[in-house]
Scaffold this motif. Structure first.
Motif, PDB file in Angstrom:
ATOM      1  N   LEU A  83       1.900   1.116  11.135  1.00  0.00           N
ATOM      2  CA  LEU A  83       0.962   0.234  10.435  1.00  0.00           C
ATOM      3  C   LEU A  83      -0.308   0.041  11.274  1.00  0.00           C
ATOM      4  O   LEU A  83      -0.673  -1.079  11.637  1.00  0.00           O
ATOM      5  N   PRO A  84      -1.034   1.109  11.573  1.00  0.00           N
ATOM      6  CA  PRO A  84      -2.176   0.987  12.489  1.00  0.00           C
ATOM      7  C   PRO A  84      -3.302   0.108  11.969  1.00  0.00           C
ATOM      8  O   PRO A  84      -4.001  -0.542  12.762  1.00  0.00           O
TER       9      PRO A  84
ATOM     10  N   ASP B 176       5.747  -4.503  -5.448  1.00  0.00           N
ATOM     11  CA  ASP B 176       6.755  -3.464  -5.196  1.00  0.00           C
ATOM     12  C   ASP B 176       7.678  -3.799  -4.029  1.00  0.00           C
ATOM     13  O   ASP B 176       8.875  -3.499  -4.079  1.00  0.00           O
ATOM     14  N   PHE B 177       7.136  -4.403  -2.964  1.00  0.00           N
ATOM     15  CA  PHE B 177       7.957  -4.726  -1.794  1.00  0.00           C
ATOM     16  C   PHE B 177       9.185  -5.535  -2.224  1.00  0.00           C
ATOM     17  O   PHE B 177      10.319  -5.243  -1.827  1.00  0.00           O
TER      18      PHE B 177
ATOM     19  N   GLY C 169       8.468   2.506   3.318  1.00  0.00           N
ATOM     20  CA  GLY C 169       7.479   3.354   2.678  1.00  0.00           C
ATOM     21  C   GLY C 169       6.379   2.563   1.995  1.00  0.00           C
ATOM     22  O   GLY C 169       5.197   2.944   2.047  1.00  0.00           O
ATOM     23  N   ALA C 170       6.747   1.448   1.360  1.00  0.00           N
ATOM     24  CA  ALA C 170       5.747   0.626   0.686  1.00  0.00           C
ATOM     25  C   ALA C 170       4.790  -0.023   1.685  1.00  0.00           C
ATOM     26  O   ALA C 170       3.574  -0.094   1.445  1.00  0.00           O
ATOM     27  N   LEU C 171       5.324  -0.503   2.801  1.00  0.00           N
ATOM     28  CA  LEU C 171       4.461  -1.090   3.834  1.00  0.00           C
ATOM     29  C   LEU C 171       3.493  -0.049   4.395  1.00  0.00           C
ATOM     30  O   LEU C 171       2.293  -0.317   4.554  1.00  0.00           O
ATOM     31  N   GLU C 172       3.997   1.133   4.685  1.00  0.00           N
ATOM     32  CA  GLU C 172       3.150   2.155   5.292  1.00  0.00           C
ATOM     33  C   GLU C 172       2.138   2.700   4.283  1.00  0.00           C
ATOM     34  O   GLU C 172       1.002   3.032   4.651  1.00  0.00           O
TER      35      GLU C 172
ATOM     36  N   ALA D  47      -3.728   2.507   2.543  1.00  0.00           N
ATOM     37  CA  ALA D  47      -4.744   2.137   1.554  1.00  0.00           C
ATOM     38  C   ALA D  47      -5.695   1.061   2.062  1.00  0.00           C
ATOM     39  O   ALA D  47      -6.791   0.894   1.521  1.00  0.00           O
ATOM     40  N   LEU D  48      -5.293   0.330   3.093  1.00  0.00           N
ATOM     41  CA  LEU D  48      -6.070  -0.810   3.570  1.00  0.00           C
ATOM     42  C   LEU D  48      -7.500  -0.462   3.968  1.00  0.00           C
ATOM     43  O   LEU D  48      -8.429  -1.226   3.652  1.00  0.00           O
TER      44      LEU D  48
END
Length: 403
Positions: free
Chosen positions: A58-59, A294-295, A310-313, A318-319
């Motif tokens: 999660l950079p 979705d999370f 996968g949803a977090l990443e 997209a951020l």
């Protein structure tokens, strides 16, 4: 209103300002002081997911300060964070989406919404059957996918509603779209919402349409939520009174019973991000309240750890597009409404503190601390728009901005 630093003095100073609260549904970050009282000891949604998969990538959230909030494998504290960070503690009674969003918007509940661990009373079911003209089957506590597997064929043959609930305060109605038209399902939900008043004033009535055939049932994206009206003034009411435009993405309007906001309903997180980008690229001013579900819906409730990862990443990837679309007078707040830890035996929401990350050209990097209530976020947004309203919160805007 007295202000500090670059916080506006008058409504005129806020004419071009925008703010976006982006709720990552169910992405809590550790126990709250009363977590044990809710039976959720050990819940730490993002931390436990990271530990279970050997670290999260999660950079971009790390650049905003996520690694400073709590130990999260794979997410190191940024040496030079570009955002502000902190945590929000829940103070309302309950741990559902309605309660969490209402608290974010400045409203506390003194008692939790009713739940039905044994199913709904016969008086409730019989009144619903009479009003809708169809029988009810199931009336049990079960997951949404399991209830369709177990009862879909019977429901189609009988022309019946599948009614079920969970550990949350919800009256869920499932129906096959080809057997019962969506319009009839939605009307049935409206009837249930009208009927479910105290002491059976559940937080939400939820339409759960599905399609398919035996052995291959599938829920569709035509879900609708029917919430109670908020029992007091919220941030949305205060913004409406001040004439500040409001927009929603996802189920937010449903959670506020449509009061003070309308939403663009989206089928998944990716479409939600696209809708946010459209708002950021077009809205001249105002407030956007968004929910990416979705999370919680796809992964937390199904104990799908890899799916949650996968949803977090995917959101993190997209951020940067959201950050690049921010203007000089924009504030982006990323937070959550509760936890939903997929690593625990429970498939239900968890009572957790939630993260808050803040981005914007005028945001100084640093901690906003552990806030005493989710409502501090709503108060901060109100302060950004020059309102005197604070709800049940305290603004942290003065310490958030460059002097």
């Amino acid at each position: 209103m007295t202000t500090t630093g670059s916080v506006p003095d008058t409504a005129a100073d806020t004419a071009g300002r925008r703010a976006l609260i982006l709720v990552l549904d169910g992405v809590g970050c550790g126990e709250a002081p009363d977590t044990a009282a809710y039976g959720d000891s050990g819940s730490d949604t993002i931390g436990n997911v990271a530990r279970a998969v050997g670290g999260l990538d999660l950079p971009n959230m790390a650049r905003l300060g996520l690694g400073h909030i709590a130990p999260i494998p794979g997410v190191e504290p940024a040496a030079h964070p570009i955002g502000a960070w902190g945590t929000l503690l829940p103070r309302s009674s309950g741990k559902d989406s309605t309660t969490g969003h209402w608290e974010l918007a400045g409203l506390h509940l003194a008692k939790p919404f009713p739940t039905y661990p044994q199913g709904f009373p016969s008086s409730v079911i019989e009144a619903f059957e009479r009003a809708t003209g169809r029988p009810v089957i199931a009336n049990c506590v079960v997951s949404g996918t399991a209830v369709i597997t177990d009862f879909a064929e019977q429901a189609r043959e009988a022309g019946a509603w599948i009614v079920y609930t969970s550990a949350d305060s919800v009256f869920q109605i499932a129906a096959h779209e080809e057997s019962i038209p969506l319009s009839e399902l939605y009307r049935a939900c409206e009837i249930a919402r009208e009927q479910l008043v105290a002491p059976h004033d559940v937080s939400r009535v939820i339409a759960r349409p599905f399609v398919g055939t035996s052995g291959a049932w599938k829920r569709t994206a035509n879900r609708r939520d029917y919430s109670l009206q908020p029992p007091g003034e919220t941030l949305l009411d205060a913004l409406a009174e001040a004439g500040i435009p409001r927009a929603g993405v996802g189920k937010v309007d449903d959670l506020f019973a449509g009061r003070g906001i309308t939403s663009r309903h989206t089928v998944d997180n990716a479409e939600g991000v696209s809708a946010l980008l459209e708002w950021l690229n077009s809205a001249p001013r105002g407030f956007c309240f968004a929910n990416l579900v979705d999370f919680d819906q796809l992964f937390g409730h199904r104990n799908d750890v890899r799916g949650f990862q996968g949803a977090l990443e995917a959101f993190d990837r997209a951020l940067p597009s959201l950050l690049a679309a921010l203007r000089e007078d924009d504030l982006l707040f990323i937070t959550a409404d509760h936890g939903n830890d997929p690593t625990t035996p429970s498939t239900d929401h968890a009572r957790e503190r939630v993260p808050v990350l803040v981005a914007g050209a005028r945001v100084r990097g640093g901690s906003v601390g552990e806030r005493d209530t989710f409502s501090d976020l709503g108060a901060t947004v109100a302060d950004w728009f020059g309102l005197s309203w604070r709800g049940r919160g305290t603004s942290f805007l003065p310490g958030l901005l460059h002097a």
